[in-house]
Enzyme design. Structure first.
Site, PDB file in Angstrom:
ATOM      1  N   SER A 143       0.867  -1.191   0.000  1.00  0.00           N
ATOM      2  CA  SER A 143       0.000   0.000   0.000  1.00  0.00           C
ATOM      3  C   SER A 143       0.892   1.226   0.000  1.00  0.00           C
ATOM      4  O   SER A 143       2.063   1.151   0.406  1.00  0.00           O
ATOM      5  CB  SER A 143      -0.856  -0.011   1.273  1.00  0.00           C
ATOM      6  N   TYR A 156      -1.864  -1.178  10.922  1.00  0.00           N
ATOM      7  CA  TYR A 156      -2.039  -1.479   9.484  1.00  0.00           C
ATOM      8  C   TYR A 156      -0.829  -0.992   8.684  1.00  0.00           C
ATOM      9  O   TYR A 156      -0.230  -1.762   7.913  1.00  0.00           O
ATOM     10  CB  TYR A 156      -3.331  -0.830   8.963  1.00  0.00           C
TER      11      TYR A 156
HETATM   12  N1  NAP Z   1      -8.917  -0.520  -0.577  1.00  0.00           N
HETATM   13  C1  NAP Z   1      -7.860   0.266  -0.411  1.00  0.00           C
HETATM   14  O1  NAP Z   1      -7.978   1.515  -0.342  1.00  0.00           O
HETATM   15  C2  NAP Z   1      -6.477  -0.320  -0.365  1.00  0.00           C
HETATM   16  C3  NAP Z   1      -5.380   0.537  -0.551  1.00  0.00           C
HETATM   17  C4  NAP Z   1      -4.096  -0.001  -0.511  1.00  0.00           C
HETATM   18  C5  NAP Z   1      -3.892  -1.346  -0.299  1.00  0.00           C
HETATM   19  N2  NAP Z   1      -4.981  -2.149  -0.123  1.00  0.00           N
HETATM   20  C6  NAP Z   1      -4.719  -3.572   0.119  1.00  0.00           C
HETATM   21  O2  NAP Z   1      -5.387  -4.317  -0.875  1.00  0.00           O
HETATM   22  C7  NAP Z   1      -5.686  -5.623  -0.372  1.00  0.00           C
HETATM   23  C8  NAP Z   1      -7.151  -5.937  -0.625  1.00  0.00           C
HETATM   24  O3  NAP Z   1      -7.944  -5.020   0.104  1.00  0.00           O
HETATM   25  P1  NAP Z   1      -9.437  -4.636  -0.302  1.00  0.00           P
HETATM   26  O4  NAP Z   1      -9.511  -3.168  -0.251  1.00  0.00           O
HETATM   27  O5  NAP Z   1      -9.837  -5.358  -1.517  1.00  0.00           O
HETATM   28  O6  NAP Z   1     -10.202  -5.193   0.995  1.00  0.00           O
HETATM   29  P2  NAP Z   1     -11.596  -5.966   1.127  1.00  0.00           P
HETATM   30  O7  NAP Z   1     -12.574  -5.468   0.142  1.00  0.00           O
HETATM   31  O8  NAP Z   1     -11.913  -5.864   2.592  1.00  0.00           O
HETATM   32  O9  NAP Z   1     -11.220  -7.469   0.768  1.00  0.00           O
HETATM   33  C9  NAP Z   1     -10.385  -8.216   1.608  1.00  0.00           C
HETATM   34  C10 NAP Z   1     -10.308  -9.633   1.098  1.00  0.00           C
HETATM   35  O10 NAP Z   1      -9.492 -10.393   1.991  1.00  0.00           O
HETATM   36  C11 NAP Z   1     -10.232 -11.536   2.434  1.00  0.00           C
HETATM   37  N3  NAP Z   1      -9.836 -11.871   3.794  1.00  0.00           N
HETATM   38  C12 NAP Z   1      -9.975 -11.107   4.915  1.00  0.00           C
HETATM   39  N4  NAP Z   1      -9.544 -11.774   5.991  1.00  0.00           N
HETATM   40  C13 NAP Z   1      -9.126 -12.997   5.547  1.00  0.00           C
HETATM   41  C14 NAP Z   1      -8.592 -14.138   6.182  1.00  0.00           C
HETATM   42  N5  NAP Z   1      -8.399 -14.168   7.518  1.00  0.00           N
HETATM   43  N6  NAP Z   1      -8.283 -15.220   5.431  1.00  0.00           N
HETATM   44  C15 NAP Z   1      -8.488 -15.207   4.091  1.00  0.00           C
HETATM   45  N7  NAP Z   1      -8.987 -14.154   3.434  1.00  0.00           N
HETATM   46  C16 NAP Z   1      -9.306 -13.056   4.151  1.00  0.00           C
HETATM   47  C17 NAP Z   1     -11.699 -11.095   2.347  1.00  0.00           C
HETATM   48  O11 NAP Z   1     -12.581 -12.181   2.186  1.00  0.00           O
HETATM   49  P3  NAP Z   1     -13.323 -12.939   3.397  1.00  0.00           P
HETATM   50  O12 NAP Z   1     -13.868 -11.878   4.297  1.00  0.00           O
HETATM   51  O13 NAP Z   1     -14.323 -13.771   2.706  1.00  0.00           O
HETATM   52  O14 NAP Z   1     -12.268 -13.765   4.046  1.00  0.00           O
HETATM   53  C18 NAP Z   1     -11.664 -10.306   1.044  1.00  0.00           C
HETATM   54  O15 NAP Z   1     -11.718 -11.181  -0.044  1.00  0.00           O
HETATM   55  C19 NAP Z   1      -5.309  -5.596   1.124  1.00  0.00           C
HETATM   56  O16 NAP Z   1      -4.042  -6.168   1.300  1.00  0.00           O
HETATM   57  C20 NAP Z   1      -5.259  -4.101   1.439  1.00  0.00           C
HETATM   58  O17 NAP Z   1      -4.415  -3.818   2.513  1.00  0.00           O
HETATM   59  C21 NAP Z   1      -6.266  -1.680  -0.154  1.00  0.00           C
END
Ligand code: NAP
Length: 277
Positions: A143, A156
């Site tokens: 990130s 985080y």
């Molecule tokens: N959105 C942003 O602004 C942003 C910015 C920079 C980086 N990121 C990074 O991008 C990545 C994806 O984030 P996102 O924004 O797409 O978040 P999200 O919409 O909350 O999705 C998170 C995913 O991770 C899975 N997950 C959560 N806990 C888990 C566990 N214990 N075991 C297996 N799977 C798990 C969730 O599915 P289940 O709940 O079904 O397990 C879901 O598929 C993360 O690493 C985040 O830090 C996001």
């Protein structure tokens, strides 16, 4: 690994958000995604849609990667089904938002288990096999939060700093072994990342997950070690953090996070903390 067509790609956190976008974009480019997350039903729905839309094989493995035996159970299942993973996309991630003390310690520790321990374990297990084969690739989703400390997202940002440091080191260790490793640094992206908390992202300041996924895969195909798949202003924040004194960068980030109300954010299932004087 020269391209995406015909490869098998394991994508963690693929039930929604960026992970679903990575799985779809990989399938659009001809890869066979293996989708991993906890929610089996949601995973199967995404896998069905991918098969239907892109005509490629797509598999779903429901696993809690933060559980102590999560990664070993996943590896055992991959082995049982005879799946060789060509590309690992360590995308699953979670984090608290709000004052550090207002979230339970369990929440903080669980995010370290997922963002750090599970990611490192998958790199060790699957990366080791790739090096032994002399081919493969790993994309670790970090990130822009990785580049400076972030008050009100303290644990985080620290997990993402780990991902950045660890990934750059692995990329160098694996150089010449036929295995490429890259960290991706999205900025704010329109996903459900803040679901379960009172925090929100302003739609005008977020990128679309599909675009972030496509730009990440383009960067990996070009051999980048770090990718900045979001808008240019998100990348610019990572430069500011590198030239400013660390305390200044931390204070500026605190001010920005306070302006977004993150100092008042809390988990929706936690009691609201009393105002601080
Ligand atoms: N959105 C942003 O602004 C942003 C910015 C920079 C980086 N990121 C990074 O991008 C990545 C994806 O984030 P996102 O924004 O797409 O978040 P999200 O919409 O909350 O999705 C998170 C995913 O991770 C899975 N997950 C959560 N806990 C888990 C566990 N214990 N075991 C297996 N799977 C798990 C969730 O599915 P289940 O709940 O079904 O397990 C879901 O598929 C993360 O690493 C985040 O830090 C996001």
């Amino acid at each position: 690994m020269d391209g995406y067509s015909g490869i098998t790609a394991l994508v963690t956190g693929a039930s929604k958000g960026l992970g679903e976008a990575y799985a779809r974009e990989l399938a659009r480019r001809g890869a066979r995604p293996v989708l991993v997350a906890r929610s089996g039903d949601a995973l199967r729905r995404v896998a069905d849609a991918i098969r239907e839309e892109y005509g490629v094989e797509a598999a779903a493995e429901a696993v809690d990667l933060a559980a102590p035996d999560g990664v070993s159970r996943l590896i055992a299942e991959l082995d049982r089904r005879g799946r060789t993973i060509d590309l690992l996309v360590n995308n699953a991630g979670a984090g608290t938002v709000g004052p550090f003390l207002d979230s339970s310690l369990t929440r903080h520790v669980d995010s370290v288990g997922l963002n750090v321990v599970a990611l490192m374990s998958l790199c060790h297990q699957l990366g080791g096999r790739m090096v032994a084969r002399g081919s493969g690739g790993i994309i670790n989703v970090a990130s822009t939060a990785a580049f400076q400390s972030m008050p009100y997202q303290a644990s985080y940002a620290a997990t993402k700093a780990f991902v950045l440091s660890f990934t750059e080191a692995l990329a160098e260790e694996f150089r010449g072994a036929g295995v490429r490793v890259m960290a991706a640094h999205p900025g704010a992206t329109a996903t459900g990342f803040f679901d379960g908390t009172s925090a929100t992202m302003k739609p005008a300041f977020t990128d679309a997950p599909g675009r972030v996924a496509a730009r990440t895969l383009d960067a990996f195909a070009k051999g980048a070690v770090n990718a900045y798949p979001g808008r240019a202003s998100f990348r610019a924040t990572t430069w500011a953090a590198r030239v400013l004194p660390r305390t200044t960068a931390t204070r500026l980030t605190a001010r920005l996070n306070r302006a977004m109300g993150f100092d008042r954010a809390h988990d929706l299932d936690a009691p609201v903390a009393p105002p601080r004087s």
